[in-house]
Design a protein around this motif. Sequence first.
Motif, PDB file in Angstrom:
ATOM      1  N   GLU A  43       0.722  -1.217  -0.015  1.00 37.50           N
ATOM      2  CA  GLU A  43      -0.101  -0.080  -0.085  1.00 37.50           C
ATOM      3  C   GLU A  43       0.867   1.257  -0.061  1.00 37.50           C
ATOM      4  OE1 GLU A  43      -3.331   2.474   2.518  1.00 37.50           O
ATOM      5  OE2 GLU A  43      -2.939   0.274   3.248  1.00 37.50           O
ATOM      6  N   VAL A  44       0.422   2.204  -0.781  1.00 37.37           N
ATOM      7  CA  VAL A  44       1.293   3.556  -1.035  1.00 37.37           C
ATOM      8  C   VAL A  44       0.513   4.582  -0.323  1.00 37.37           C
ATOM      9  CG1 VAL A  44       2.463   5.045  -2.627  1.00 37.37           C
ATOM     10  CG2 VAL A  44       2.608   2.810  -2.892  1.00 37.37           C
TER      11      VAL A  44
ATOM     12  N   GLY B 142       5.757   4.041   2.162  1.00 35.69           N
ATOM     13  CA  GLY B 142       5.546   2.833   1.120  1.00 35.69           C
ATOM     14  C   GLY B 142       5.938   3.052  -0.093  1.00 35.69           C
TER      15      GLY B 142
ATOM     16  N   GLU C 229      -2.141   1.204  -4.645  1.00 35.88           N
ATOM     17  CA  GLU C 229      -1.155   0.238  -4.451  1.00 35.88           C
ATOM     18  C   GLU C 229      -0.281  -0.284  -5.487  1.00 35.88           C
ATOM     19  OE1 GLU C 229      -3.321  -3.124  -2.688  1.00 35.88           O
ATOM     20  OE2 GLU C 229      -4.370  -3.658  -4.853  1.00 35.88           O
TER      21      GLU C 229
ATOM     22  N   LYS D 157      -3.523   7.977  -2.003  1.00 36.37           N
ATOM     23  CA  LYS D 157      -2.991   6.596  -1.771  1.00 36.37           C
ATOM     24  C   LYS D 157      -3.737   5.551  -2.888  1.00 36.37           C
ATOM     25  CE  LYS D 157      -7.557   5.152   0.963  1.00 36.37           C
ATOM     26  NZ  LYS D 157      -8.015   6.442   1.097  1.00 36.37           N
TER      27      LYS D 157
END
Lengths: 137, 337
Positions: free
Chosen positions: A8-9, A14, A58, A56
């Motif tokens: 996950e970023v 991340g 991923e 956010k």
Amino acid sequence: MSSQSCVEVHTEWGIVSARQAGRNKAKEIGFGNVDQARITTAISELARNIYLYAEKGEICIGEVSEMGGAGVKKGLQITAKDVGPGIDNIREVMADGFTTSGGLGAGLPGVKRLMDHFDIESTSGEGTTITAIKWLR
Amino acid sequence: MGDAYLRLQEQYRKILNQYLENKNEQGLYHAQQFSKKVLENQISPEEVVSLHLSTLEESFPDIPKGAQDSFEFLLEVMIGYGLAYQEHQSLKDRQRELESEIDVAANMQQTFLPSGIPEPEDLDVGVLSVPASKMSGDYYHFVHDENDCLGVAIADIIGKGVPAALCMSMIKYAMDSLPEQRLQPADLLANLNRVVEQNVASNMFITMMYGSYDVRAHTFQYAGAGHEPGFYYSAEADEFEELSAKGIVLGIKRHAEFREYQRVVAPGDFIVLLSDGVTECRTEQGFIEREEITRLIRNHMHLSAQEMVNHVFHELEKLQGFQLRDDFTLMILRREV
Ligand SMILES: Nc1ncnc2c1ncn2[C@@H]1O[C@H](COP(=O)(O)OP(=O)(O)OP(=O)(O)O)[C@@H](O)[C@H]1O
Ligand SMILES: [Mg+2]
């Protein structure tokens, strides 16, 4: 595609974890040091874009293979996915010399250059999914 | 990895080891030559770093681990340079493409200009038009008619380069589509003004001088639309006068009227029409004076009209250090003695 690991970023941490996951997978597949650095740079750029523009999302890393003329070809696939604002004019952002930060060479066109295959899907207001593959030579 | 890469790798190993052995300038010269080859083969910087590391590992099997690892670090740093280099290449290719497109367009534009120079009896005509870059925003045109009149137009599109050139092709089209029957200069400009006002982008303006030379009566009737004044040389007085015509630039007002002027041309007299690229010629000392132009013309007055314009151009070109800042067009019509 075989096993895929996703990171996950949401923070700069991340981004680093995504790089690490990419580095590990690249080594495992057998990429040399130059290609490892290319793959991690591509991951950095994609992850930074998620962090900066979509907040956010991923990054998933997986191994892919394909039947080619000389037998089975192995590769590493990066998938960067977010449900952020999306990109309005893809053609524009893929043109050289466009990046807003004026970051020389890098950005999305840089990712395309670093990898062998590049695919972008983005809908304004819905999000962006970018897939990129590097084949092992 | 291709063969070329393997060959380069082999060569790098050789020249690096040679250098490490002799540590002399010749070895470094080889390195410099090698860098050209690397660029030719589009090998990116990160690959050179990796090449260096692997050669080093071979030559010094017990290289400290820390030194080895530092190359991984350098590699990562160099990736960005590699990308910047590739982007530079692709932008260069694109520039070359654009240049060749412009070349084609410039050739096309040349065909818009008259292919020959009219040679009516008793009148000596010379003209030269040189664009500052590849495409020109200047235009000139000759119209012969059955009443022994030679129409001459000289126009300057305000602006330069491709946009001005596009606009120039509009003017050519507009002039070609004017009514068949001969128009007086003032009416012609009014007509053209309407076409320009309606068809050309509102931020494009055109200045023009149009004249009609009656080869039998030796009169010159003319009208101008905000154009750079020309000169009239009177042989009897041996003097240059301004040849100006008041009128609004084409494309500003929908309905514009133009004043018409007339000159009776005596033997040896001549008319000089020009674009502002001639008068706004800049030297290191600043803009040149209009007197400078008449001085140059006077110096070559003994030559034919065409030789006169050629010489004036060459001297102005030299004065400006062979760098034209604006499109240059100069036309001379001389009544022969
Ligand atoms: N995941 C994303 N979601 C929304 N917009 C994005 C996303 N990724 C990129 N963009 C948009 O595309 C543009 C171009 O991205 P790119 O990564 O090529 O350059 P940059 O981020 O502006 O500059 P650089 O990456 O060189 O520092 C961005 O400015 C941003 O507007
Ligand atoms: Mg970016």
